[in-house]
Design a protein around this motif. Sequence first.
Motif, short mmCIF file in Angstrom:
data_model
loop_
_atom_site.label_atom_id
_atom_site.label_comp_id
_atom_site.label_asym_id
_atom_site.label_seq_id
_atom_site.Cartn_x
_atom_site.Cartn_y
_atom_site.Cartn_z
N VAL A 154 0.86 -1.19 0.00
CA VAL A 154 0.00 0.00 0.00
C VAL A 154 0.89 1.23 0.00
O VAL A 154 2.00 1.20 0.54
N PRO A 155 0.44 2.31 -0.60
CA PRO A 155 1.28 3.52 -0.67
C PRO A 155 1.60 4.07 0.71
O PRO A 155 0.76 4.06 1.61
N ILE A 156 2.82 4.54 0.89
CA ILE A 156 3.22 5.26 2.09
C ILE A 156 2.98 6.73 1.80
O ILE A 156 3.63 7.31 0.93
N CYS A 157 2.05 7.33 2.54
CA CYS A 157 1.61 8.68 2.21
C CYS A 157 1.89 9.66 3.35
O CYS A 157 2.17 9.27 4.48
N CYS A 158 1.78 10.93 3.02
CA CYS A 158 2.01 11.97 4.02
C CYS A 158 0.96 13.06 3.91
O CYS A 158 0.32 13.24 2.88
N GLY A 159 0.77 13.77 5.01
CA GLY A 159 -0.04 14.97 5.03
C GLY A 159 0.88 16.15 5.28
O GLY A 159 1.75 16.10 6.15
N ILE A 160 0.70 17.22 4.50
CA ILE A 160 1.55 18.40 4.62
C ILE A 160 0.65 19.63 4.73
O ILE A 160 -0.16 19.88 3.83
N GLY A 161 0.78 20.36 5.82
CA GLY A 161 -0.01 21.57 6.00
C GLY A 161 0.88 22.80 5.99
O GLY A 161 1.98 22.79 6.57
N ASP A 203 -9.75 5.10 2.87
CA ASP A 203 -8.96 4.12 2.13
C ASP A 203 -8.26 4.73 0.91
O ASP A 203 -7.79 4.01 0.04
N GLN A 204 -8.18 6.03 0.84
CA GLN A 204 -7.58 6.67 -0.33
C GLN A 204 -6.07 6.73 -0.16
O GLN A 204 -5.57 7.34 0.78
N GLY A 205 -5.35 6.13 -1.08
CA GLY A 205 -3.89 6.05 -0.98
C GLY A 205 -3.21 7.23 -1.61
O GLY A 205 -2.47 7.07 -2.60
N MET A 251 -4.25 19.72 -2.55
CA MET A 251 -3.84 18.98 -3.73
C MET A 251 -3.48 17.56 -3.30
O MET A 251 -2.76 17.36 -2.32
N LEU A 252 -4.02 16.57 -4.01
CA LEU A 252 -3.68 15.19 -3.76
C LEU A 252 -2.46 14.81 -4.59
O LEU A 252 -2.34 15.18 -5.76
N LEU A 253 -1.55 14.08 -3.97
CA LEU A 253 -0.32 13.66 -4.63
C LEU A 253 -0.31 12.14 -4.68
O LEU A 253 -0.25 11.49 -3.64
N SER A 254 -0.38 11.58 -5.85
CA SER A 254 -0.45 10.12 -5.98
C SER A 254 0.93 9.51 -5.77
O SER A 254 1.94 10.18 -5.92
#
Length: 254
Positions: A154-161, A203-205, A251-254
Motif C-alpha cells: 500500500v502507498p506510504i503517504c504523508c499529510g503536509i499543512g 482508504d484513499q492512498g 492537492m492530492l499527490l499520488s
Amino acid sequence: MAAGSRELVYLQTIRDEEAMRSHSYAQLGKIVYPHQMKMIQGGRILEETMPTSDSEAVVISFDIISSSRIQHEKVKKFLRDTFSRCTQAMMEGYDPDQLQAPAYRIKEVGDGFLCSVGYPFRTLSGSKANDALQLAFQFHKILKEESQVLHSEVPICCGIGLALDSISGFYPESGAKEYDVFGRSVILATRYEAMRKYILEEDQGSSIIILQSRVYESLDRERRDGFKKFDLREHRITVRDDSGATCLYYMLLS
C-alpha cells in the motif's frame, strides 16, 4: 631544564590547547549553525547569533500517515533516512553571511516534523509561499523515494499543512540556551495538516498538501494550478484555532 627542552614542552602545550579548542568547536558545531560559530568566535554571545524579533513565516507541518501501521523491519531506518534527507533539503543553499536558507527545522513531532520558511532564515527567492510549496513537494518526493525500501503493498503517504502567520524566536531565560521559535504560524500549520481527515477518504492512498488561504493567495498564479478549493462553510467545518477561515486549498499527490 635545558632551554631546548622547555621550548619543546611549551610547543607541546600550545598544540594540546589548540587540539582541545578544535575539538570543542567541532562538538559545538553539531548544535549550532556555521554563522553562529563564526559570531561566537568573533566575541558575540550565543543569544545574539539568532533572530529573536517578531516576524512572519510559512510553517510546514509534515506527517507520515498511519506510520504506526508500518510493520517492516526497516521502518526505523526508513524514518531516519527520510527525516535526514528532508533536513538536508532545508539547508541546501544555506548562506551564513546573508542568513539565508530554504527553511529552519523547528522540531520533530511523532513521525513528522515542523519547519519554518522565511524566519529565522531569509528565503532564497524572496517569496515565503513559493519557497515553502516547492519545499513541500520536495519532502513528498523524498518520502516516495525512501519508502521504496519497505516494498509496501500500500502507498506510504504523508499529510503536509502550510500556514502563514506570526512567529518569533527566543532563548529560554534559564537552563540550556537552546534556540526555539513559537507563534501562531506554528500552531496553524499543524491544524491545517490535520484537516486531511475531512478531505481524504479513509482508504484513499494519496498524500495531500493543504494550504491556508493566505498561503494560496500569496503564491504566484502558475503555482496555484492543481489546487482545489474546500469550502469550510459548505461542509460546516471549522479549522481549530482559525475559526474565521472560510476555505482552504488542497492537492492530492499520488
